[in-house]
Design an enzyme around this catalytic site. Structure first.
Site, PDB file in Angstrom:
ATOM      1  CB  ILE A  36      37.130   6.184  -0.151  1.00 41.75           C
ATOM      2  CG1 ILE A  36      37.107   6.911  -1.483  1.00 41.75           C
ATOM      3  CG2 ILE A  36      38.560   5.945   0.312  1.00 41.75           C
ATOM      4  CD1 ILE A  36      35.750   7.345  -1.945  1.00 41.75           C
ATOM      5  CB  SER A  63      42.893  -3.520   5.351  1.00 40.85           C
ATOM      6  OG  SER A  63      42.019  -2.486   5.687  1.00 40.85           O
ATOM      7  NE  ARG A  64      44.075  -0.676  11.503  1.00 37.95           N
ATOM      8  CZ  ARG A  64      43.709   0.397  12.168  1.00 37.95           C
ATOM      9  NH1 ARG A  64      44.423   0.819  13.182  1.00 37.95           N
ATOM     10  NH2 ARG A  64      42.628   1.065  11.829  1.00 37.95           N
ATOM     11  CE  LYS A  77      39.301  14.617   0.523  1.00 40.14           C
ATOM     12  NZ  LYS A  77      37.993  14.227   1.137  1.00 40.14           N
ATOM     13  CG  ASP A  79      37.215  14.388   4.648  1.00 38.55           C
ATOM     14  OD1 ASP A  79      38.362  13.926   4.554  1.00 38.55           O
ATOM     15  OD2 ASP A  79      36.229  13.859   4.080  1.00 38.55           O
TER      16      ASP A  79
HETATM   17  P1  NAP Z   1      37.391   4.906   6.551  1.00 32.61           P
HETATM   18  O1  NAP Z   1      36.465   3.976   5.860  1.00 32.61           O
HETATM   19  O2  NAP Z   1      37.057   5.352   7.927  1.00 32.61           O
HETATM   20  O3  NAP Z   1      38.886   4.364   6.606  1.00 32.61           O
HETATM   21  C1  NAP Z   1      39.510   3.623   5.592  1.00 32.61           C
HETATM   22  C2  NAP Z   1      40.319   2.513   6.200  1.00 32.61           C
HETATM   23  O4  NAP Z   1      41.531   3.023   6.736  1.00 32.61           O
HETATM   24  C3  NAP Z   1      39.637   1.829   7.379  1.00 32.61           C
HETATM   25  O5  NAP Z   1      38.738   0.860   6.923  1.00 32.61           O
HETATM   26  C4  NAP Z   1      40.789   1.271   8.174  1.00 32.61           C
HETATM   27  O6  NAP Z   1      41.053  -0.063   7.755  1.00 32.61           O
HETATM   28  C5  NAP Z   1      41.950   2.172   7.803  1.00 32.61           C
HETATM   29  N1  NAP Z   1      42.300   2.997   8.978  1.00 32.61           N
HETATM   30  C6  NAP Z   1      41.497   3.764   9.720  1.00 32.61           C
HETATM   31  N2  NAP Z   1      42.180   4.363  10.706  1.00 32.61           N
HETATM   32  C7  NAP Z   1      43.442   3.925  10.583  1.00 32.61           C
HETATM   33  C8  NAP Z   1      44.618   4.152  11.318  1.00 32.61           C
HETATM   34  N3  NAP Z   1      44.650   4.965  12.372  1.00 32.61           N
HETATM   35  N4  NAP Z   1      45.744   3.520  10.929  1.00 32.61           N
HETATM   36  C9  NAP Z   1      45.739   2.721   9.866  1.00 32.61           C
HETATM   37  N5  NAP Z   1      44.636   2.455   9.126  1.00 32.61           N
HETATM   38  C10 NAP Z   1      43.511   3.058   9.489  1.00 32.61           C
HETATM   39  O7  NAP Z   1      37.609   6.228   5.695  1.00 32.61           O
HETATM   40  P2  NAP Z   1      37.248   6.544   4.178  1.00 32.61           P
HETATM   41  O8  NAP Z   1      35.940   7.221   4.132  1.00 32.61           O
HETATM   42  O9  NAP Z   1      37.475   5.376   3.307  1.00 32.61           O
HETATM   43  O10 NAP Z   1      38.330   7.691   3.912  1.00 32.61           O
HETATM   44  C11 NAP Z   1      39.700   7.414   3.729  1.00 32.61           C
HETATM   45  C12 NAP Z   1      40.307   8.600   2.992  1.00 32.61           C
HETATM   46  O11 NAP Z   1      39.624   8.741   1.747  1.00 32.61           O
HETATM   47  C13 NAP Z   1      40.158   9.930   3.722  1.00 32.61           C
HETATM   48  O12 NAP Z   1      41.305  10.713   3.588  1.00 32.61           O
HETATM   49  C14 NAP Z   1      38.995  10.602   3.011  1.00 32.61           C
HETATM   50  O13 NAP Z   1      39.110  12.014   3.012  1.00 32.61           O
HETATM   51  C15 NAP Z   1      39.143  10.054   1.604  1.00 32.61           C
HETATM   52  N6  NAP Z   1      37.882  10.052   0.855  1.00 32.61           N
HETATM   53  C16 NAP Z   1      36.741   9.544   1.409  1.00 32.61           C
HETATM   54  C17 NAP Z   1      35.548   9.617   0.712  1.00 32.61           C
HETATM   55  C18 NAP Z   1      34.241   9.068   1.250  1.00 32.61           C
HETATM   56  O14 NAP Z   1      33.205   9.248   0.621  1.00 32.61           O
HETATM   57  N7  NAP Z   1      34.227   8.373   2.385  1.00 32.61           N
HETATM   58  C19 NAP Z   1      35.520  10.191  -0.559  1.00 32.61           C
HETATM   59  C20 NAP Z   1      36.702  10.618  -1.120  1.00 32.61           C
HETATM   60  C21 NAP Z   1      37.877  10.553  -0.396  1.00 32.61           C
HETATM   61  P3  NAP Z   1      41.592  -1.143   8.813  1.00 32.61           P
HETATM   62  O15 NAP Z   1      40.961  -0.844  10.135  1.00 32.61           O
HETATM   63  O16 NAP Z   1      41.165  -2.428   8.210  1.00 32.61           O
HETATM   64  O17 NAP Z   1      43.087  -0.951   8.843  1.00 32.61           O
END
Ligand code: NAP
Length: 311
Positions: free
Chosen positions: A17, A39-40, A93, A171
């Site tokens: 996101i 970010s890690r 969110k 979610d």
């Molecule tokens: P994602 O790509 O799986 O995670 C985002 C980043 O968070 C990862 O690249 C990772 O970066 C970091 N992360 C993951 N697990 C972690 C942990 N345990 N501790 C610390 N950092 C961690 O997820 P995403 O889809 O972007 O979603 C993130 C949030 O945005 C969620 O709450 C989701 O509901 C919301 N969201 C997502 C979307 C969508 O379409 N995907 C849409 C709207 C809102 P590093 O490994 O580099 O630290």
């Protein structure tokens, strides 16, 4: 011309996101200057990079706002650290993995005199204000939420979503609930729910909710992550003054079968504009009503076990 804030921002969690929505929205808004990422694994070219939040908070006191685009499970610790360090915080969110976490963050923001914003991106979809205005002068008789999408397409390989605190199909479902709680002129509450859990997972792949409406309207929601082909993010409303259909997650609105508005995706642009206005006003926005419905669905939900899920 209003003055630009020029607010120095750090974006945390360079994942899906962050890349799809946060980076373009920040880049297009002169109120914001992206100064650092945390970010890690992920980085953004030309932007200072940290792998942990403590280092960012210690070495960049000039960065006054932190936007958290990480999954809900680690979010509390990151947010609490940033708030205690006197930074304004924007939460993706859902704002936490439990209500108590959200209340604790709200208290920390107050104690430290900073802005905290629980973002609900779907509320900022183009047609949501139009639907809200339309509903306000009518009596709702029936409201049906249908949020059905393909989890493999939208959440490929995301294990956190299947882990406790990841909420599973809520979610995306919480996005629909954020629209519901925005457009209704009064609160409703969940009375019953059925949650389908894959036998090898800790969060649901599908859910059905019914709500009690104080005016007697028939109100329900179905969320399902097993829909292949066309995807459905609809809210259908029947009232004493016609019918409305909100679709494409809030981008399209039809009234009595006629298209009245077809928008585009401005959700994250609107979120960063809202955060800028909260900062200018010195206010917070921590509406937890969508989260309360999710927590109540888990509390009241009848559990059904279904086929295992594998990516
Ligand atoms: P994602 O790509 O799986 O995670 C985002 C980043 O968070 C990862 O690249 C990772 O970066 C970091 N992360 C993951 N697990 C972690 C942990 N345990 N501790 C610390 N950092 C961690 O997820 P995403 O889809 O972007 O979603 C993130 C949030 O945005 C969620 O709450 C989701 O509901 C919301 N969201 C997502 C979307 C969508 O379409 N995907 C849409 C709207 C809102 P590093 O490994 O580099 O630290």
């Amino acid at each position: 011309m209003p003055e630009n804030l020029g607010e120095k921002l750090a974006l945390v969690g360079i994942g899906k996101i962050a890349r799809d929505q946060h980076l373009p929205a920040i880049g297009a808004n002169p109120d914001w200057s992206l100064e650092a990422t945390v970010s890690r694994h992920g980085t953004v070219e030309g932007v200072e990079h940290f792998t942990d939040i403590d280092a960012l908070l210690e070495t960049r006191p000039d960065i006054t706002t932190v936007s958290l685009a990480i999954p809900p499970q680690p979010r509390f610790d990151y947010a609490a650290k940033a708030l205690k360090a006197g930074r304004n915080v924007m939460l993706e969110k859902p704002p936490g993995q439990s209500l108590a976490e959200c209340y604790a963050l709200e208290a920390l923001a107050k104690e430290n005199g900073v802005t905290l914003f629980a973002t609900w991106h779907s509320r900022y979809a183009d047609c949501v204000p139009d639907l809200k205005a339309w509903v306000s002068s009518r009596r709702i008789e029936r409201l049906q939420i249908t949020w059905k999408e393909d989890v493999r397409r939208w959440h490929p390989g995301q294990d956190w979503i299947w882990a406790p605190g990841g909420m599973g199909v809520f979610d995306p479902g919480i996005n629909a609930l954020s629209i519901l709680t925005e457009i209704l002129p009064y609160p409703v509450h969940v009375t019953a729910a059925t949650l389908e859990f894959p036998e090898n997972r800790d969060t649901p792949i599908a859910a059905a909710l019914t709500f009690a409406d104080p005016t007697g309207a028939d109100m329900s929601a179905v969320f399902d992550w097993r829909q292949e082909g066309p995807q459905t993010w609809d809210i259908d409303i029947e009232t004493d003054g016609g019918t409305a259909k909100l679709s494409l997650g809030g981008e399209k609105l039809e009234i009595d079968g006629e298209l009245v508005k077809q928008g585009a995706n401005h959700e994250y642009a609107n979120l960063y504009a809202r955060m800028a206005s909260l900062l200018k006003a010195g206010e917070s926005d921590m509406d937890l009503s969508p989260m309360i419905h999710v927590c109540d669905a888990f509390s009241l939900g009848r559990r059904a076990v279904t086929d295992p899920f594998h990516f």
